[in-house]
Motif scaffolding. Structure first.
Motif, PDB file in Angstrom:
ATOM      1  N   ARG A  51     -14.403  -1.420   2.596  1.00 16.27           N
ATOM      2  CA  ARG A  51     -13.170  -0.707   2.233  1.00 16.27           C
ATOM      3  C   ARG A  51     -11.988  -1.553   2.660  1.00 16.27           C
ATOM      4  O   ARG A  51     -11.882  -1.977   3.820  1.00 16.27           O
ATOM      5  CB  ARG A  51     -13.095   0.666   2.897  1.00 16.27           C
ATOM      6  CG  ARG A  51     -11.818   1.439   2.533  1.00 16.27           C
ATOM      7  CD  ARG A  51     -11.880   2.880   2.978  1.00 16.27           C
ATOM      8  NE  ARG A  51     -10.644   3.601   2.718  1.00 16.27           N
ATOM      9  CZ  ARG A  51     -10.281   4.122   1.543  1.00 16.27           C
ATOM     10  NH1 ARG A  51     -11.080   3.970   0.486  1.00 16.27           N
ATOM     11  NH2 ARG A  51      -9.145   4.772   1.408  1.00 16.27           N
ATOM     12  N   ASP A  52     -11.073  -1.803   1.739  1.00 16.07           N
ATOM     13  CA  ASP A  52      -9.833  -2.526   2.010  1.00 16.07           C
ATOM     14  C   ASP A  52      -8.840  -1.518   2.595  1.00 16.07           C
ATOM     15  O   ASP A  52      -8.396  -0.592   1.906  1.00 16.07           O
ATOM     16  CB  ASP A  52      -9.297  -3.132   0.711  1.00 16.07           C
ATOM     17  CG  ASP A  52      -8.072  -4.005   0.925  1.00 16.07           C
ATOM     18  OD1 ASP A  52      -7.263  -3.684   1.817  1.00 16.07           O
ATOM     19  OD2 ASP A  52      -7.914  -4.987   0.185  1.00 16.07           O
ATOM     20  N   ALA A  92      -5.123  -1.692   0.996  1.00 17.93           N
ATOM     21  CA  ALA A  92      -5.107  -1.133  -0.364  1.00 17.93           C
ATOM     22  C   ALA A  92      -5.654   0.283  -0.399  1.00 17.93           C
ATOM     23  O   ALA A  92      -5.451   1.002  -1.377  1.00 17.93           O
ATOM     24  CB  ALA A  92      -5.919  -2.021  -1.300  1.00 17.93           C
ATOM     25  N   ARG A  93      -6.369   0.686   0.679  1.00 21.12           N
ATOM     26  CA  ARG A  93      -7.012   1.995   0.776  1.00 21.12           C
ATOM     27  C   ARG A  93      -7.927   2.206  -0.427  1.00 21.12           C
ATOM     28  O   ARG A  93      -7.867   3.209  -1.121  1.00 21.12           O
ATOM     29  CB  ARG A  93      -5.971   3.095   0.928  1.00 21.12           C
ATOM     30  CG  ARG A  93      -5.066   2.877   2.141  1.00 21.12           C
ATOM     31  CD  ARG A  93      -4.125   4.019   2.412  1.00 21.12           C
ATOM     32  NE  ARG A  93      -4.878   5.202   2.839  1.00 21.12           N
ATOM     33  CZ  ARG A  93      -4.310   6.384   3.083  1.00 21.12           C
ATOM     34  NH1 ARG A  93      -3.007   6.517   2.926  1.00 21.12           N
ATOM     35  NH2 ARG A  93      -5.031   7.391   3.464  1.00 21.12           N
ATOM     36  N   LYS A  94      -8.806   1.223  -0.587  1.00 25.45           N
ATOM     37  CA  LYS A  94      -9.669   1.198  -1.771  1.00 25.45           C
ATOM     38  C   LYS A  94     -11.058   0.712  -1.375  1.00 25.45           C
ATOM     39  O   LYS A  94     -11.209  -0.261  -0.642  1.00 25.45           O
ATOM     40  CB  LYS A  94      -9.069   0.249  -2.815  1.00 25.45           C
ATOM     41  CG  LYS A  94      -9.873   0.099  -4.089  1.00 25.45           C
ATOM     42  CD  LYS A  94      -9.182  -0.875  -5.027  1.00 25.45           C
ATOM     43  CE  LYS A  94      -9.998  -1.075  -6.303  1.00 25.45           C
ATOM     44  NZ  LYS A  94      -9.326  -2.049  -7.223  1.00 25.45           N
ATOM     45  N   ASN A  95     -12.097   1.404  -1.881  1.00 26.40           N
ATOM     46  CA  ASN A  95     -13.471   0.967  -1.665  1.00 26.40           C
ATOM     47  C   ASN A  95     -13.798  -0.173  -2.619  1.00 26.40           C
ATOM     48  O   ASN A  95     -13.498  -0.113  -3.814  1.00 26.40           O
ATOM     49  CB  ASN A  95     -14.438   2.128  -1.886  1.00 26.40           C
ATOM     50  CG  ASN A  95     -14.293   3.204  -0.831  1.00 26.40           C
ATOM     51  OD1 ASN A  95     -13.976   2.925   0.326  1.00 26.40           O
ATOM     52  ND2 ASN A  95     -14.512   4.449  -1.220  1.00 26.40           N
ATOM     53  N   LEU A  96     -14.454  -1.215  -2.104  1.00 23.89           N
ATOM     54  CA  LEU A  96     -14.754  -2.408  -2.894  1.00 23.89           C
ATOM     55  C   LEU A  96     -16.234  -2.548  -3.209  1.00 23.89           C
ATOM     56  O   LEU A  96     -16.641  -3.530  -3.831  1.00 23.89           O
ATOM     57  CB  LEU A  96     -14.269  -3.651  -2.152  1.00 23.89           C
ATOM     58  CG  LEU A  96     -12.785  -3.676  -1.786  1.00 23.89           C
ATOM     59  CD1 LEU A  96     -12.441  -4.946  -1.021  1.00 23.89           C
ATOM     60  CD2 LEU A  96     -11.914  -3.547  -3.026  1.00 23.89           C
ATOM     61  N   ALA A 125       0.835  -1.193   0.000  1.00 24.72           N
ATOM     62  CA  ALA A 125       0.000   0.000   0.000  1.00 24.72           C
ATOM     63  C   ALA A 125       0.870   1.243   0.000  1.00 24.72           C
ATOM     64  O   ALA A 125       1.982   1.250   0.503  1.00 24.72           O
ATOM     65  CB  ALA A 125      -0.910  -0.013   1.234  1.00 24.72           C
ATOM     66  N   ASN A 184       0.371   3.493   7.470  1.00 29.39           N
ATOM     67  CA  ASN A 184      -0.965   3.482   6.903  1.00 29.39           C
ATOM     68  C   ASN A 184      -1.929   4.040   7.954  1.00 29.39           C
ATOM     69  O   ASN A 184      -2.215   3.374   8.950  1.00 29.39           O
ATOM     70  CB  ASN A 184      -1.360   2.061   6.512  1.00 29.39           C
ATOM     71  CG  ASN A 184      -2.718   1.978   5.833  1.00 29.39           C
ATOM     72  OD1 ASN A 184      -3.686   2.585   6.288  1.00 29.39           O
ATOM     73  ND2 ASN A 184      -2.795   1.224   4.752  1.00 29.39           N
TER      74      ASN A 184
END
Length: 458
Positions: free
Chosen positions: A427-428, A431-435, A15, A361
């Motif tokens: 949200r991961d 990865a700082r990503k919305n799934l 990340a 993070n």
């Protein structure tokens, strides 16, 4: 990928770290009653310790370099303690070993002092005050390691105990010395002068400006409640807020109330190194201690993070952690979900980009610092799940771990992993990503891998 389920192969690229706009600040206050209920550590302490890198040999310039690097790279994320580990008083210490009969640096009262050849600023009886000042000027906090008891060499010389009419030989318990370090005899706290000795060393550390004391040979090997209580009482008498960290473990869970009264953190395991068998064992310890996370600002401690460059003074030479990337994510995920203190053991000045992302993070660190209700919610074969509540919302944190040696294909409803909802937005955090919004979790985890989600019930 289905719109209503999730398939994850973990872990991929590291990340990317971004600046944490709201660093964690530890407030400090000491209770006035006889118990050590305090706000010295309202969130799990975060810092660096010299043991994993330097063993017994760390020197002043190396400590300063770590402080410089922490101030530059980590302080904005809440990291703040710089801790000098064992044998700082031994001029000729080597590696991770101990030498019986080695000369120790002491004052006239049998109190251990920094070896001047390793810590030149300590010359003239100044002790660690100059080094602590250097660390404080960086906006950080300074800590030291001590071993339970009184130096055997002070007992041989029968040195006076400062602040009393008693001498070292009167308080030493030669039947209860440290079993793995040859420097110390135990202290019999029932004898006159015993509390005076602990008072004298605690006041010395307070005068130096110490903020954190890691006290060894107390939590296990064998459990030493009397000396722990004496040290805790002595620290409180100084009036200086100093976090007390008890080591090593495993601490007896039956004595949790005692630990909560007399320390801010205590080890739940023996020394933790970069070995999968030790990491796998931590799942058992963390599950057992989960009900006691954060009670009265106290923290069961899963031990240091052996990540990055380690064993700088090892005879075989320094090297990066033996943990795989998947295992490193698992360490940080478990430590965060358990809300363990985060004490990094690697070399900060030469920290690599991947390791830095593990430590910076902000969404993962928020789990460690501010979540609640943390507990293991599922154990099914090689699949383990933890769940926790996110503050100020109905959201939850969910972590899944594969402790097996093959890919683990797991399918579960959210209720199976401890979230009382049929459909959640995911949200991961690594990865700082919305799934997206998902009604099931279908996860394929690589061996020793993990995921960490924030989920919002829909």
């Amino acid at each position: 990928m289905k719109t209503s389920s999730l398939r994850v192969f973990l872990l991929g690229a590291a990340a990317i770290a971004t600046t944490f706009a709201n660093p964690v600040v530890t407030s400090r206050a000491v209770a006035s009653d006889s118990d050590r209920v305090s706000l010295l550590a309202p969130t799990p302490p975060m810092g660096w310790n010299s043991w994993d890198c330097y063993g017994t040999t760390v020197r002043e310039e190396q400590v300063k370099a770590q402080a410089d690097a922490m101030a530059q790279k980590l302080a904005q994320y809440g990291w703040q303690y710089i801790v000098v580990d064992i044998q700082w008083y031994e001029p000729n210490a080597q590696g991770h070993d101990y030498k019986p009969g080695a000369a120790l640096t002491m004052d006239e009262y049998g109190r251990l002092m920094p070896a001047v050849n390793r810590f030149p600023a300590a010359d003239g009886g100044r002790g660690f005050k100059p080094l602590a000042d250097y660390v404080h000027e960086k906006g950080l906090k300074f800590g030291i390691h001590i071993v339970r008891g009184i130096p055997r060499q002070a007992v041989e010389k029968n040195l006076a105990i400062k602040g009393s009419n008693h001498h070292a030989g009167e308080v030493a318990d030669k039947e209860n010395g440290c079993r793995w370090n040859p420097d110390m005899w135990g202290v019999d706290t029932t004898r006159p002068g015993a509390q005076d000795y602990y008072d004298s060393i605690a006041q010395l550390y307070a005068d130096w400006g110490v903020d954190f004391i890691k006290a060894d040979d107390m939590g296990s090997h064998l459990y030493q409640p009397a000396e722990m209580k004496a040290l805790s009482r002595a620290i409180k008498k100084t009036g200086r807020p100093m976090v007390l960290s008890i080591s090593p473990g495993p601490a007896p869970v039956s004595e949790v109330e005692f630990f909560q009264k007399h320390a801010e953190m205590w080890r739940i395991s023996d020394d933790f190194w970069d070995d999968w068998s030790l990491l796998k064992k931590q799942f058992e310890f963390t599950r057992e201690w989960a009900p006691f996370i954060g009670k009265n600002g106290t923290w069961p401690d899963a031990d240091m993070l052996p990540l990055g460059k380690l064993r700088v003074t090892d005879k075989k030479g320094a090297g990066l952690t033996k943990f795989t990337p998947d295992e490193q994510y698992t360490v940080m995920t478990l430590w965060s979900m358990f809300r363990s203190p985060l004490i990094f053991g690697g070399d900060l000045p030469t920290i690599d980009a991947f390791t830095l992302t593990l430590l910076t993070n902000p969404e993962v660190l928020a789990v460690n610092q501010h979540s609640s209700g943390n507990h293991q919610s599922l154990a099914r074969g090689n699949l383990i799940a933890w769940v926790a509540d996110a503050p100020g919302s109905n959201d939850h944190y969910v972590a899944l771990f594969n402790i097996g040696e093959a890919i683990e294909n797991a399918t579960a409803d959210w209720r199976d992993v401890g979230v009382n909802a049929a459909r959640v937005a995911v949200r991961d955090l690594w990865a700082r990503k919305n799934l997206g919004a998902l009604d099931r979790c279908e996860v394929a985890l690589r061996p020793h891998g993990s995921i960490l989600f924030r989920v919002s019930p829909q």
